[in-house]
Design an enzyme around this catalytic site. Structure first.
Site, mmCIF file in Angstrom:
data_model
loop_
_atom_site.group_PDB
_atom_site.id
_atom_site.type_symbol
_atom_site.label_atom_id
_atom_site.label_comp_id
_atom_site.label_asym_id
_atom_site.label_seq_id
_atom_site.Cartn_x
_atom_site.Cartn_y
_atom_site.Cartn_z
ATOM 1 N N ASP A 18 8.914 54.032 -47.709
ATOM 2 C CA ASP A 18 10.201 53.821 -47.046
ATOM 3 C C ASP A 18 10.136 54.154 -45.564
ATOM 4 O OD1 ASP A 18 11.484 53.069 -49.448
ATOM 5 O OD2 ASP A 18 11.849 55.150 -49.965
ATOM 6 N N ARG A 98 16.061 69.022 -49.259
ATOM 7 C CA ARG A 98 16.667 68.087 -48.317
ATOM 8 C C ARG A 98 17.545 68.772 -47.254
ATOM 9 N NH1 ARG A 98 12.741 65.063 -49.377
ATOM 10 N NH2 ARG A 98 13.048 63.225 -50.690
ATOM 11 N N ASP A 127 19.760 61.602 -52.391
ATOM 12 C CA ASP A 127 19.240 62.204 -51.169
ATOM 13 C C ASP A 127 20.007 61.779 -49.925
ATOM 14 O OD1 ASP A 127 17.362 63.796 -52.325
ATOM 15 O OD2 ASP A 127 15.689 62.426 -52.036
ATOM 16 N N SER A 179 8.165 55.923 -57.161
ATOM 17 C CA SER A 179 8.900 56.655 -56.128
ATOM 18 C C SER A 179 8.693 58.134 -56.407
ATOM 19 C CB SER A 179 10.394 56.300 -56.180
ATOM 20 O OG SER A 179 11.112 57.065 -55.238
#
Length: 410
Positions: A18, A98, A127, A179
């Site tokens: 990504d 995060r 996220d 992922s």
């Protein structure tokens, strides 16, 4: 958002699929803006190798690699372990990393005079919320660019095609395109064959697991370990004093080789859908188990039960991206207060994916063998139980008599 006003962007950069293609995409779509990549090192180890060269080659002006591991352990992991917080059995590995990364993104964006912060989170995931709520907390007026909510790319296959067309080097292929999110606490796997809930995870397939082994491949002999705690914080491993970070890394090693910490879960995402993922959290599972075991010895009944209730709410706050919220801070203060007597030593036996209790000791123990014994004792008068039961059962007796008088007796 006026694209012409965006001249410098700070990008949360992992070097994965990504964020790798986001660098050229930002430059294409925001007037060849300067892109400053920031990688928060939360223990993803070899994933950081070659990142500098890759980021610059892909179009970034510079790369920050920020070592956040100590802060991650001390200010995020340990408070969550002390809370006993789990979200549907998930140990929150991505969830509490995060906000820490986002906090550092804002600090760098301010120092660099950036116009916006970008991230690679999809519009389907949790996220995006975690990053953006943290950014809003520290920089409420900062512009946020979320390419997955803007571009025409619809799948990871199309991302690979974009990368190939723009000469972006990738470490994955279409066959290994899970992922993943990795840090010193866990590794998550989503996508590919895991999207079908009827498929068994390929635990025995070489290369699938990275932090653990399948219990089938674990040693045939059990391994004993001891963990020492002071005020709910791990301070020693097998009798050797260590930092909490060192202990977690040791537990990852010993837990991983014994097949500990594998979780296959269909969880309820914040955005409303269910998703299926496989998590590897070898050290985390052991640490939680040891801490909970010690608490059974040192916490009083009312505190333990209230703590268990609040742990669910705490986990939901963390999962939903509300780490930087007044309620989370207030709850952490409560959990910290409960830990003052959680000091002692725990012995565990690890065997083919199982964590087996093997002993617990504490000078603050509320358990009394003399009181609990089935043998003869001189400290507990069993005749006292008659009066206790009569008083405790008084409401039951009164209700039964009322029911009988009204003909409601079953």
């Amino acid at each position: 958002m006026d694209k012409k006003s965006i001249k410098k962007v700070v990008l949360a950069y992992s070097g994965g699929l990504d964020t790798s293609i986001i660098i050229p995409w930002l430059k294409e779509n925001y007037n060849n803006c300067e892109v400053i990549a920031v990688s928060g090192n939360v223990g993803q180890a070899d994933e950081l190798e070659g990142l500098q060269e890759k980021a610059i080659k892909t179009g970034a002006s510079k790369l920050y690699v920020e070592d956040l591991t100590e802060e991650f352990v001390e200010d995020y992991i340990i408070p969550t372990v002390q809370a006993g917080a789990k979200y549907e059995k998930y140990l929150l590995g991505t969830s509490f990393a995060r906000p820490l990364i986002a906090k550092r993104l804002v600090e760098i964006a301010k120092a660099e005079g950036a116009d916006a912060i970008a991230h690679g989170c999809t519009g389907k995931g949790n996220d995006q919320v975690r990053f953006e709520l943290a950014i809003k907390h520290f920089a409420p007026d900062m512009k946020i660019i979320a390419p997955w909510r803007k571009w025409n790319i619809k799948s990871r296959e199309e991302e690979i095609e974009y990368a190939e067309a723009h000469n972006v080097p990738l470490r994955i292929t279409r066959e290994t395109n899970y992922s993943k999110d990795k840090n010193l606490w866990h590794l998550s796997h989503e996508g590919l064959d895991l999207e079908d809930a009827g498929n068994e995870p390929a635990y025995e397939k070489p290369g699938f697991l990275e932090m653990s082994v399948s219990p089938l491949d674990a040693p045939d002999k059990p391994e004993y370990i001891t963990l020492g705690f002071e005020c709910g914080k791990p301070v020693s491993f097998n009798g050797e004093k260590m930092s909490a970070k060192q202990i977690i890394l040791k537990l990852n090693e010993v837990g991983g080789k014994n097949g500990i910490g594998l979780l296959d879960i269909i969880e309820n995402r914040l955005v409303g859908m269910k998703c299926r993922g496989v998590y590897e959290t070898p050290g985390g599972e052991i640490l939680y188990a040891a801490h909970e075991y010690l608490e059974t010895l040192t916490l009083d009944k009312l505190t333990m039960h209230k703590k268990q209730e609040l742990a669910i709410s705490f986990a939901e706050l963390v999962y939903n991206g509300l780490w930087f919220s007044p309620l989370r801070e207030a709850m952490s203060a409560f959990f910290t207060a409960t830990q003052k007597n959680v000091t002692g030593t725990v012995k565990l036996k690890l065997y083919k994916g199982n964590i087996i209790k093997a002993g617990v000791w504490s000078d603050n123990a509320l358990y009394s063998e003399e009181l609990a014994t089935f043998g003869e004792d001189n400290v507990y008068d069993q005749t006292d139980a008659t009066g206790f039961i009569n008083l405790f059962g008084l409401p039951t007796v009164v209700q039964a008599k009322v029911n009988a008088k009204q003909g409601l007796t079953e």
